[in-house]
Motif scaffolding. Structure first.
Motif, PDB file in Angstrom:
ATOM      1  N   UNK A 172       0.880  -0.795   0.198  1.00 34.92           N
ATOM      2  CA  UNK A 172       0.089   0.404   0.373  1.00 34.92           C
ATOM      3  C   UNK A 172       0.411   1.712   0.333  1.00 34.92           C
ATOM      4  N   UNK A 173       2.033   1.564  -0.725  1.00 35.28           N
ATOM      5  CA  UNK A 173       2.817   2.210  -0.150  1.00 35.28           C
ATOM      6  C   UNK A 173       4.020   2.481  -1.458  1.00 35.28           C
ATOM      7  N   UNK A 174       3.459   3.963  -2.051  1.00 35.47           N
ATOM      8  CA  UNK A 174       4.128   4.263  -3.868  1.00 35.47           C
ATOM      9  C   UNK A 174       5.175   3.515  -3.328  1.00 35.47           C
ATOM     10  N   UNK A 220      -5.117   8.439  -9.043  1.00 33.04           N
ATOM     11  CA  UNK A 220      -6.155   7.122  -8.935  1.00 33.04           C
ATOM     12  C   UNK A 220      -6.055   5.849  -9.266  1.00 33.04           C
ATOM     13  N   UNK A 221      -5.390   6.054 -10.585  1.00 38.15           N
ATOM     14  CA  UNK A 221      -5.507   3.791 -11.109  1.00 38.15           C
ATOM     15  C   UNK A 221      -4.133   3.436 -10.879  1.00 38.15           C
ATOM     16  N   UNK A 222      -3.415   3.821  -9.832  1.00 37.70           N
ATOM     17  CA  UNK A 222      -2.377   2.250  -9.328  1.00 37.70           C
ATOM     18  C   UNK A 222      -3.041   2.107  -7.581  1.00 37.70           C
ATOM     19  N   UNK A 223      -4.004   3.071  -7.809  1.00 31.19           N
ATOM     20  CA  UNK A 223      -4.124   2.220  -6.462  1.00 31.19           C
ATOM     21  C   UNK A 223      -5.980   1.488  -6.720  1.00 31.19           C
ATOM     22  N   UNK A 224      -6.293   1.989  -7.509  1.00 32.48           N
ATOM     23  CA  UNK A 224      -7.576   0.843  -8.500  1.00 32.48           C
ATOM     24  C   UNK A 224      -6.771   0.141  -8.694  1.00 32.48           C
ATOM     25  N   UNK A 225      -6.007  -0.558  -8.986  1.00 28.69           N
ATOM     26  CA  UNK A 225      -4.881  -1.405  -9.719  1.00 28.69           C
ATOM     27  C   UNK A 225      -4.864  -2.204  -8.727  1.00 28.69           C
ATOM     28  N   UNK A 226      -4.046  -1.898  -7.459  1.00 30.64           N
ATOM     29  CA  UNK A 226      -3.769  -2.487  -6.247  1.00 30.64           C
ATOM     30  C   UNK A 226      -5.594  -3.226  -5.351  1.00 30.64           C
TER      31      UNK A 226
END
Length: 330
Positions: A172-174, A220-226
């Motif tokens: 959950x960390x970028x 937000x696409x990165x959070x959504x994929x995760x």
């Protein structure tokens, strides 16, 4: 007192969550390449673990694939000792001659070495620095391969590696947070040239596909994929539990499976039952693919008197009357 930089705090919190309540008295070992992700993880673990009464160490793997790899490994070891980590080890592995492509061969060699070191030190857990960005890349690659729910679940936050818990605290960390944390802490991460080599699919996704998605759809696409990976993983866990019970219910004497019993299952459960049964029969999990399970499925729902379904490992599965029976290694 100066405020703690948010990226440093976020990584420490993630590590604390992963280690809190961890059973066993052995050390936790951080797999550290010297890159920003694993370096930030190792620094956070060196801070957090002793405060939880836990020893923390480091292991770095030298794949020998690049000039200066031994020197890079030595530098990581030296830093680990300065950071107060103990034990600290460097392990050299041979990648050439292993099955699969270069990425797969290097990964297999690395995890084999990590498992050996963790077992030797009776480690309570092994930690890797995979980030939210790595998870997003994994989901996209799985989608491109048509990998199905297991692939779309991405990397689990916890799994076992030869009996040792493998933890990924930073999912959950970028990646940007780990780089910023390293800069704040005065650490100089190593940039792996393979990460920018366009001959690797993951490098192309990292350099071209994800930035394009962010430009088109927003950050937000990165959070959504995760998040998608987490949701699918939860669904997989529930379906796998159902499949385990269903497999027991359709077993026949001698290890065969009941065709009417299989036919009565929901497709999502039946596919998992057949996949699990194929593994029980001795099919190597890494070689077992969708087409193998589809061939088993055809014996149940598309029966036209066809011959055996061939599974990896020299296993043949036949339909005889209302039973699936197997011939070959177990």
């Amino acid at each position: 007192m100066a405020a703690l930089a948010p990226p440093v705090a976020a990584i420490r919190v993630a590590v604390r969550r992963a280690l809190t309540g961890l059973p066993g008295s052995g050390p936790v070992l951080v797999a550290c390449s010297g890159g920003a992700d694993s370096l930030a993880l190792a620094a956070a673990t060196a801070f957090v673990a002793p405060r939880l009464g836990r020893a923390a160490g480091l292991v770095t793997v030298d794949h020998g694939l690049q000039a200066g790899s031994a020197e890079r490994a030595a530098a990581v070891v030296a830093w680990g000792r300065e950071a107060g980590l103990d034990p600290v080890e460097s392990v050299r592995v041979e990648v050439a001659g292993r099955p699969g492509g270069p990425e797969s061969a290097a990964r297999d060699a690395r995890y084999q070495a990590l498992a050996e070191v963790a077992g030797r030190h009776r480690a309570a857990a092994l930690l890797t620095g995979h980030t939210r960005d790595d998870q997003a890349e994994t989901v996209l690659l799985a989608l491109a391969r048509g990998a199905g729910p297991r692939g779309l679940a991405g990397m689990p936050a916890r799994r076992r590696l030869d009996g040792v818990p493998l933890l990924r605290p930073l999912l959950d960390v970028s990646r940007e947070q780990t780089r910023t944390a390293c800069a704040v802490l005065g650490l100089s991460p190593w940039e792996d040239p393979h990460n920018a080599d366009p001959s690797y699919a993951r490098a192309r996704v990292r350099a071209d596909v994800l930035p394009g998605l962010v430009r088109a759809l927003g950050p937000g696409v990165l959070d959504n994929l995760a998040r998608t990976a987490r949701l699918v993983a939860a669904d997989n866990e529930a379906l796998d539990d159902l499949a385990a019970g269903a497999l027991d219910a359709v077993r026949e004497p001698g290890g065969a499976l009941s065709v009417p019993g299989l036919a009565g299952l929901a497709p999502a459960v039946r596919g998992r039952v057949l996949h699990a049964w194929a593994r029980e029969l001795g099919a190597p999990p890494a070689a077992l693919s969708y087409r193998h399970v589809a061939a088993l499925e055809a014996l149940v729902t598309g029966w036209r008197g066809q011959g055996a379904a061939h599974l990896p490992g020299g296993i043949r599965v036949f339909r005889r009357a209302d039973r699936l029976t197997a011939v070959g290694p177990r």
